[in-house]
Design an enzyme around this catalytic site. Structure first.
Site, PDB file in Angstrom:
ATOM      1  N   ASP A   7      15.670   6.953   3.129  1.00  0.00           N
ATOM      2  CA  ASP A   7      14.890   6.051   3.969  1.00  0.00           C
ATOM      3  C   ASP A   7      15.627   4.730   4.196  1.00  0.00           C
ATOM      4  O   ASP A   7      15.746   4.257   5.335  1.00  0.00           O
ATOM      5  CB  ASP A   7      13.538   5.783   3.298  1.00  0.00           C
ATOM      6  CG  ASP A   7      12.401   5.728   4.304  1.00  0.00           C
ATOM      7  OD1 ASP A   7      12.645   6.035   5.487  1.00  0.00           O
ATOM      8  OD2 ASP A   7      11.278   5.371   3.925  1.00  0.00           O
TER       9      ASP A   7
ATOM     10  N   ASP B  21       5.776   9.103   4.218  1.00  0.00           N
ATOM     11  CA  ASP B  21       5.291   8.002   3.388  1.00  0.00           C
ATOM     12  C   ASP B  21       3.951   8.338   2.735  1.00  0.00           C
ATOM     13  O   ASP B  21       3.487   7.603   1.862  1.00  0.00           O
ATOM     14  CB  ASP B  21       5.148   6.729   4.234  1.00  0.00           C
ATOM     15  CG  ASP B  21       6.474   6.297   4.836  1.00  0.00           C
ATOM     16  OD1 ASP B  21       7.498   6.479   4.158  1.00  0.00           O
ATOM     17  OD2 ASP B  21       6.492   5.802   5.985  1.00  0.00           O
TER      18      ASP B  21
END
Length: 482
Positions: A333, A393
């Site tokens: 990420d 997420d």
């Protein structure tokens, strides 16, 4: 160069007048726009998109007098166009662009006499303006300040925490049923036939992360083709996930259990109707996915079902696998958000580009929870009219929450791991939103979620003197007794 986002407010000639707002890009060093619509001055729009206005001879004398003029981009600079428009009496110059809007960066040193407001606007917006408002349109420019906080984040927060908490709880319920089946030989074979879980080992975790990296890079370079593959996969996976979620609820209702037999197999009629409903929901979303007024609701419902089913189905065998998965995806990420801008030609983040649709592509990846921004601003029109949270997420920390819940069930620890990890996830989400509000730019949420959940889980295990068992998992399920 100072480039700013603003709003063009257009009003039709009807009674009552139809109005609509459009995104503009302007340079705050050249012109100062009013901050509110009440302080803005309207001008009649003259559509001259048939010309680029690189010469005053292109426009009949008097046509621009006291009007807002829109022309196309051309070989001459913005300020050269503005000087011509100002000399012909125009009050405002709009420059229509068929390409992506970019900063206005001409050198104004030789154009100090130019005071005309200049703004860049999408050509498609000019076409839309004529279709929606007609040929007689009055326009004005203003640039409201950015809101300090977008309350759509509250909705995103509630959806994310609800999904993680419910997914973890559902995984625990499935684990409890499995342990009961193991303890009861008569139910063991039936339970194993129903078992649909997939267990991640450290090797499959690493392979999964590599596939994620490769897929993201392929999407960046071949987005306009692969986006439709992702949409098709999402429709299929979300329909199946919605079915699994609703079937679990329906299974608790002791009504409507009539069955039909086909090819020596029996199935409940209500499950047939449920399957038709779930397929129909996915098809409706696929057909109307670009309808911003309501399609986001259906996408969020399908997305929540997808995340719930993923968290419940994919089992992490131990805390070691959780650390490897969350750690690698945290690096993934951060790399694709913060590091790739130094690599790409346009200086943009690969992650942000793919999420927004590279090069202005109208098709968006359906891998996010979307909630319309509740605060009106230029950013809503120019960038993303929605607040977004990626499925990753939710799913990635959700797998840890699910492991904590299953560990609670296996050790009969009164949900302490599950509750602690869920609260840590909520704290991580709040921290993400705080940093997002302060930095005014997209954030890799896992940068805050992963440390919060991993550290909290570790502290609970250490405090309870169960770290070794929590880290390795165990085979003590076999000896479990109800």
């Amino acid at each position: 160069v100072a480039a700013d986002e603003g709003i063009l407010h257009a009003s039709g000639s009807g009674v009552p007048p139809v109005t609509k707002d459009y995104c503009i890009i302007y340079n705050s060093r050249w012109v100062s726009l009013p901050k509110t619509l009440a302080n803005a001055t309207f001008s009649t729009l003259e559509n001259l998109t048939s010309t680029v206005l690189c010469s005053s001879a292109e426009v009949p004398s008097g046509l621009m007098k006291d009007k807002a003029v829109v022309v196309m981009r051309g070989n001459c600079t913005f300020l050269e166009k503005a000087r011509i428009a100002q000399s012909l009496g125009a009050k405002m110059l709009l420059i229509a662009s068929k390409s992506r809007l970019s900063a206005i960066s001409d050198n104004k040193t030789d154009f100090e006499d130019v005071t005309l407001p200049i703004a860049l606007i999408r050509y498609n917006d000019i076409v839309d303006m004529q279709l929606v408002l007609g040929n007689e349109v009055n326009v004005t420019l203003y640039s409201p300040p950015l809101p300090e906080f977008d309350y759509s984040m509250v909705v995103i927060f509630l959806i994310a925490v609800f999904t993680v908490a419910l997914g973890g709880y559902w995984s625990g319920v499935a684990e409890l049923e499995t342990l009961k089946a193991v303890a009861s030989p008569g139910e063991r074979e039936t339970r194993w036939k129903k078992e649909e879980n997939v267990t991640f080992t450290p090797v499959t975790v690493i392979l999964f992360v590599v596939i994620c990296c490769v897929m993201l890079v392929l999407l960046y370079f071949f987005y306009k083709w692969l986006v439709y593959v992702i949409i098709s996969v999402f429709c299929l996976a979300s329909a199946m996930s919605l079915y699994n979620c609703l079937a679990a609820l329906i299974g608790e209702i002791p009504f409507g259990q009539c069955r039909i037999t086909c090819s020596n197999k029996t199935i409940e009629v209500r499950l047939i109707f449920l399957a038709i409903f779930c397929i129909a929901a996915a098809v409706v979303w696929a057909v109307f996915r670009n309808e911003d007024r309501w399609a986001w609701i259906l996408q969020d419902i399908l997305g929540v079902a997808f995340c719930l089913n993923f968290i419940k189905t994919l089992k992490m065998p131990n805390f070691k696998s959780c650390v490897i998965l969350l750690g690698l995806l945290l690096l993934y990420d951060v790399f694709f958000v913060f590091i790739t801008p130094f690599i790409t030609k346009n200086g943009a983040s690969i992650m942000v580009e793919v999420a927004a649709g590279p090069f202005g592509n109208s098709e968006k990846l359906p891998v996010v929870i979307r909630v319309p921004r509740l605060e009106h601003s230029a950013s809503t029109l120019c960038d993303l009219p929605f607040s977004l949270l990626g499925f990753g997420d939710i799913i990635v920390p959700g797998l840890l929450v699910a492991y904590c819940r299953r560990f609670d069930v296996q050790t009969r620890s009164s949900s302490v791991y599950y509750i602690s990890c869920t609260i840590a996830y909520a704290v991580g989400m709040v921290l993400t939103f705080i940093v997002l509000a302060l930095m005014k730019m997209g954030q890799p949420a896992l940068l805050y979620l992963v440390p919060c959940t991993l550290i909290t889980s570790s502290l609970v295990a250490w405090r309870r003197k169960e770290m070794k068992k929590f880290w390795k998992g165990s085979s003590y399920q076999v000896s479990w007794r109800p």
